[in-house]
Design a protein around this motif. Structure first.
Motif, PDB file in Angstrom:
ATOM      1  N   TYR A  97      16.043   5.451  -4.037  1.00  0.00           N
ATOM      2  CA  TYR A  97      15.406   5.364  -5.348  1.00  0.00           C
ATOM      3  C   TYR A  97      16.062   4.319  -6.259  1.00  0.00           C
ATOM      4  CZ  TYR A  97      12.935   9.710  -4.172  1.00  0.00           C
ATOM      5  OH  TYR A  97      12.153  10.663  -3.586  1.00  0.00           O
ATOM      6  N   ILE A 141      12.826   0.262  -7.215  1.00  0.00           N
ATOM      7  CA  ILE A 141      11.418   0.676  -7.284  1.00  0.00           C
ATOM      8  C   ILE A 141      10.592  -0.562  -7.606  1.00  0.00           C
ATOM      9  CG2 ILE A 141      11.614   1.399  -9.706  1.00  0.00           C
ATOM     10  CD1 ILE A 141       9.562   3.658  -9.014  1.00  0.00           C
ATOM     11  N   TRP A 172      10.711   3.947 -12.983  1.00  0.00           N
ATOM     12  CA  TRP A 172      10.934   5.382 -13.196  1.00  0.00           C
ATOM     13  C   TRP A 172      10.674   5.718 -14.655  1.00  0.00           C
ATOM     14  CZ3 TRP A 172      10.901   8.025  -8.998  1.00  0.00           C
ATOM     15  CH2 TRP A 172      11.436   7.514  -7.822  1.00  0.00           C
ATOM     16  N   THR A 176      16.300  15.532  -6.684  1.00  0.00           N
ATOM     17  CA  THR A 176      15.388  14.993  -5.684  1.00  0.00           C
ATOM     18  C   THR A 176      14.921  16.118  -4.770  1.00  0.00           C
ATOM     19  OG1 THR A 176      16.525  12.857  -5.697  1.00  0.00           O
ATOM     20  CG2 THR A 176      15.149  13.343  -3.776  1.00  0.00           C
ATOM     21  N   ARG A 223      12.505  13.810  -9.046  1.00  0.00           N
ATOM     22  CA  ARG A 223      11.872  12.688  -8.367  1.00  0.00           C
ATOM     23  C   ARG A 223      11.506  13.115  -6.947  1.00  0.00           C
ATOM     24  NH1 ARG A 223      15.596   7.427 -10.089  1.00  0.00           N
ATOM     25  NH2 ARG A 223      15.260   7.641 -12.347  1.00  0.00           N
ATOM     26  N   ASP A 225       8.898  11.518  -3.368  1.00  0.00           N
ATOM     27  CA  ASP A 225       8.083  10.421  -2.858  1.00  0.00           C
ATOM     28  C   ASP A 225       7.231  10.953  -1.716  1.00  0.00           C
ATOM     29  OD1 ASP A 225       9.385   9.547  -0.075  1.00  0.00           O
ATOM     30  OD2 ASP A 225      11.035   9.956  -1.453  1.00  0.00           O
ATOM     31  N   THR A 226       6.150  10.241  -1.449  1.00  0.00           N
ATOM     32  CA  THR A 226       5.299  10.610  -0.323  1.00  0.00           C
ATOM     33  C   THR A 226       4.569   9.383   0.199  1.00  0.00           C
ATOM     34  OG1 THR A 226       3.734  12.269   0.485  1.00  0.00           O
ATOM     35  CG2 THR A 226       3.216  11.246  -1.635  1.00  0.00           C
ATOM     36  N   GLN A 233      -0.035  14.019  -2.735  1.00  0.00           N
ATOM     37  CA  GLN A 233      -0.211  13.293  -3.995  1.00  0.00           C
ATOM     38  C   GLN A 233      -0.967  14.152  -5.004  1.00  0.00           C
ATOM     39  OE1 GLN A 233      -1.652   9.201  -3.545  1.00  0.00           O
ATOM     40  NE2 GLN A 233      -0.853   9.239  -1.458  1.00  0.00           N
ATOM     41  N   ARG A 266       6.851   4.250   0.292  1.00  0.00           N
ATOM     42  CA  ARG A 266       6.408   5.555  -0.188  1.00  0.00           C
ATOM     43  C   ARG A 266       6.051   5.420  -1.670  1.00  0.00           C
ATOM     44  NH1 ARG A 266       6.674   6.025   4.494  1.00  0.00           N
ATOM     45  NH2 ARG A 266       7.703   7.596   5.760  1.00  0.00           N
ATOM     46  N   ALA A 278       6.404   6.679  -5.241  1.00  0.00           N
ATOM     47  CA  ALA A 278       7.443   7.432  -5.947  1.00  0.00           C
ATOM     48  C   ALA A 278       6.824   8.176  -7.126  1.00  0.00           C
ATOM     49  CB  ALA A 278       8.514   6.462  -6.455  1.00  0.00           C
TER      50      ALA A 278
END
Length: 161
Positions: free
Chosen positions: A76, A79, A84, A92, A121, A123-124, A132, A154, A156
């Motif tokens: 992270y 980005i 962010w 996380t 935070r 991610d996917t 999502q 990913r 974020a």
């Protein structure tokens, strides 16, 4: 439901849950996120040894598993295509999955993490539309794109109090 740290006797159940999650993702338009058996026994064992692996259980049955920590997530640091929401210390959440038997388990896990650290935070994968949608329902905002260890991208997400 309750959350507790995973213990070695949970590993077989956790690995089976990740196997089911890989199958679900592949069958629902996301065949590229958890590939080649990821997360496998080595990854799960490492999470356990670090004290970052948690399970959600109800009536002594594990219904969800996830990784949670409040140290910096190296992936992270950079980005792209966004930013962010803030630069404050954050928690996380990684590798969350739940069994279909218990509705609301993943939501319960995220709420538990947010209560511990109200700046989260996650991610996917771009193709993981169910995750999502789930993150947006839970109040996370898409922030940009990060890269994971293998160089793949990913989306974020972050949620702040």
């Amino acid at each position: 439901m309750e959350i507790r740290k995973a213990v070695p006797k949970d590993l077989d159940i956790i690995l089976k849950m990740y196997e089911e999650a890989r199958r679900f993702m592949a069958e629902n338009g996301n065949p590229n996120q958890w590939i080649n058996g990821y997360p496998g026994e080595e990854v799960v064992q490492r999470d356990l040894e670090k004290g970052q692996l948690y399970v959600c259980q109800e009536d002594d049955e594990i219904c969800a598993v996830f990784v949670f920590f409040t140290e910096e997530e190296p992936n992270y640091r950079v980005i792209q295509d966004g930013a962010w929401l803030n630069d404050k210390p954050y928690g996380t959440v990684h590798r969350i999955t739940s069994q279909n038997k218990r509705k609301g388990a993943a939501s319960f896990c995220i709420d538990w993490c947010f209560a511990k650290c109200p700046n989260l935070r996650m991610d996917t994968h771009r193709d993981n539309l169910p995750m999502q949608s789930f993150l947006k329902k839970k109040g996370f905002k898409p922030c940009g794109v990060i890269q994971v260890e293998d160089g793949s991208e990913r989306i974020a997400f972050q949620k702040e109090a």
